[in-house]
Design a protein around this motif. Structure first.
Motif, PDB file in Angstrom:
ATOM      1  N   TYR A 175      46.241  41.485  30.965  1.00  0.00           N
ATOM      2  CA  TYR A 175      46.731  41.258  30.063  1.00  0.00           C
ATOM      3  C   TYR A 175      45.989  39.951  29.958  1.00  0.00           C
ATOM      4  O   TYR A 175      46.118  39.004  30.877  1.00  0.00           O
ATOM      5  N   TRP A 176      46.205  39.138  28.410  1.00  0.00           N
ATOM      6  CA  TRP A 176      45.211  37.611  28.214  1.00  0.00           C
ATOM      7  C   TRP A 176      46.650  37.286  28.798  1.00  0.00           C
ATOM      8  O   TRP A 176      48.225  37.003  29.014  1.00  0.00           O
ATOM      9  N   ARG A 198      49.863  48.027  40.087  1.00  0.00           N
ATOM     10  CA  ARG A 198      49.898  46.798  38.846  1.00  0.00           C
ATOM     11  C   ARG A 198      50.181  47.392  37.935  1.00  0.00           C
ATOM     12  O   ARG A 198      49.500  47.920  37.301  1.00  0.00           O
ATOM     13  N   THR A 199      51.875  47.689  37.146  1.00  0.00           N
ATOM     14  CA  THR A 199      51.307  47.497  35.381  1.00  0.00           C
ATOM     15  C   THR A 199      52.333  47.207  34.148  1.00  0.00           C
ATOM     16  O   THR A 199      51.749  47.521  33.320  1.00  0.00           O
ATOM     17  N   GLU A 200      52.905  46.371  34.641  1.00  0.00           N
ATOM     18  CA  GLU A 200      53.878  45.637  33.239  1.00  0.00           C
ATOM     19  C   GLU A 200      53.181  44.492  33.048  1.00  0.00           C
ATOM     20  O   GLU A 200      52.802  44.050  31.798  1.00  0.00           O
ATOM     21  N   PHE A 248      49.190  44.604  32.993  1.00  0.00           N
ATOM     22  CA  PHE A 248      48.022  45.159  33.829  1.00  0.00           C
ATOM     23  C   PHE A 248      47.859  46.650  32.276  1.00  0.00           C
ATOM     24  O   PHE A 248      48.544  47.455  32.098  1.00  0.00           O
ATOM     25  N   THR A 249      46.344  46.827  32.421  1.00  0.00           N
ATOM     26  CA  THR A 249      45.978  48.023  31.302  1.00  0.00           C
ATOM     27  C   THR A 249      45.255  48.706  32.690  1.00  0.00           C
ATOM     28  O   THR A 249      44.504  47.755  32.534  1.00  0.00           O
ATOM     29  N   GLY A 250      45.323  50.160  32.952  1.00  0.00           N
ATOM     30  CA  GLY A 250      44.754  51.127  33.671  1.00  0.00           C
ATOM     31  C   GLY A 250      45.007  50.873  34.679  1.00  0.00           C
ATOM     32  O   GLY A 250      46.530  50.445  35.384  1.00  0.00           O
ATOM     33  N   THR A 251      43.956  50.860  35.701  1.00  0.00           N
ATOM     34  CA  THR A 251      45.206  51.789  37.047  1.00  0.00           C
ATOM     35  C   THR A 251      44.656  50.189  38.063  1.00  0.00           C
ATOM     36  O   THR A 251      43.854  49.584  38.179  1.00  0.00           O
ATOM     37  N   VAL A 252      45.240  49.468  38.213  1.00  0.00           N
ATOM     38  CA  VAL A 252      44.887  48.489  39.287  1.00  0.00           C
ATOM     39  C   VAL A 252      45.844  48.362  40.547  1.00  0.00           C
ATOM     40  O   VAL A 252      47.432  48.812  40.225  1.00  0.00           O
ATOM     41  N   TRP A 253      45.575  48.376  41.573  1.00  0.00           N
ATOM     42  CA  TRP A 253      46.104  47.563  42.297  1.00  0.00           C
ATOM     43  C   TRP A 253      45.681  45.922  43.008  1.00  0.00           C
ATOM     44  O   TRP A 253      45.184  45.281  43.545  1.00  0.00           O
ATOM     45  N   GLY A 254      47.105  45.811  43.861  1.00  0.00           N
ATOM     46  CA  GLY A 254      47.456  44.456  44.777  1.00  0.00           C
ATOM     47  C   GLY A 254      48.250  44.392  45.766  1.00  0.00           C
ATOM     48  O   GLY A 254      48.842  45.236  45.928  1.00  0.00           O
ATOM     49  N   ASP A 255      47.760  43.284  46.822  1.00  0.00           N
ATOM     50  CA  ASP A 255      48.025  43.855  48.119  1.00  0.00           C
ATOM     51  C   ASP A 255      47.977  42.118  47.848  1.00  0.00           C
ATOM     52  O   ASP A 255      46.923  41.393  48.010  1.00  0.00           O
ATOM     53  N   PRO A 256      49.358  41.662  48.395  1.00  0.00           N
ATOM     54  CA  PRO A 256      49.936  40.132  48.175  1.00  0.00           C
ATOM     55  C   PRO A 256      49.246  39.559  50.222  1.00  0.00           C
ATOM     56  O   PRO A 256      49.506  40.577  50.838  1.00  0.00           O
TER      57      PRO A 256
END
Length: 136
Positions: free
Chosen positions: A52-53, A17-19, A21-29
């Motif tokens: 992000y806010w 997840r980048t758009e 989010f800040t930093g390294t974030v992983w997402g699983d639906p």
């Protein structure tokens, strides 16, 4: 009615997840986005990573499944959240959430209705907020 067994769909890879989010974030639906815009995702934040806010038209439920992190309502200090905690964010409430500066946090994010993404929680704002949290 829809039943999703395991995660949705099994062939979907874990997403970086980048758009918004800040930093390294992983997402699983966990559940594909419904016609009403509802989503369920398992999200892992590395130390210092955060959303992000944003706010949700129907509110959001966060179920912390591992680690320790922060959730922060706009205009307030961040609150520590830990494995086992459940957070209810009312519709339209501007907030962010993520890992602490030194811990990973994973949560199940149940977003009711579309998410409205806003501005980034920049590094200076993040550090100032978490410094205040550490003084409590």
């Amino acid at each position: 009615m829809q039943i999703v067994r395991g995660r949705a769909p099994d062939s979907t890879p874990t997403q970086s997840r980048t758009e918004t989010f800040t930093g390294t974030v992983w997402g699983d639906p966990v559940l594909p986005t419904t016609a009403e815009g509802n989503t369920i995702n398992s999200v892992t934040f590395t130390p210092g990573a955060r959303t992000y806010w944003h706010h949700h038209t129907g509110g959001q439920i966060l179920v912390v499944t591992a680690g320790r992190g922060w959730v922060c309502k706009h205009g307030e200090q961040p609150e520590v959240i830990r494995a086992g905690d459940v957070v209810w964010v009312p519709p339209g409430e501007r907030h962010w959430h993520g890992g602490t500066v030194d811990t990973v946090m994973t949560h199940l994010a149940v977003s009711l209705g579309p998410t409205v993404w806003l501005d980034e929680v920049d590094e200076n704002e993040y550090r100032a907020l978490v410094a205040l949290e550490g003084q409590r």
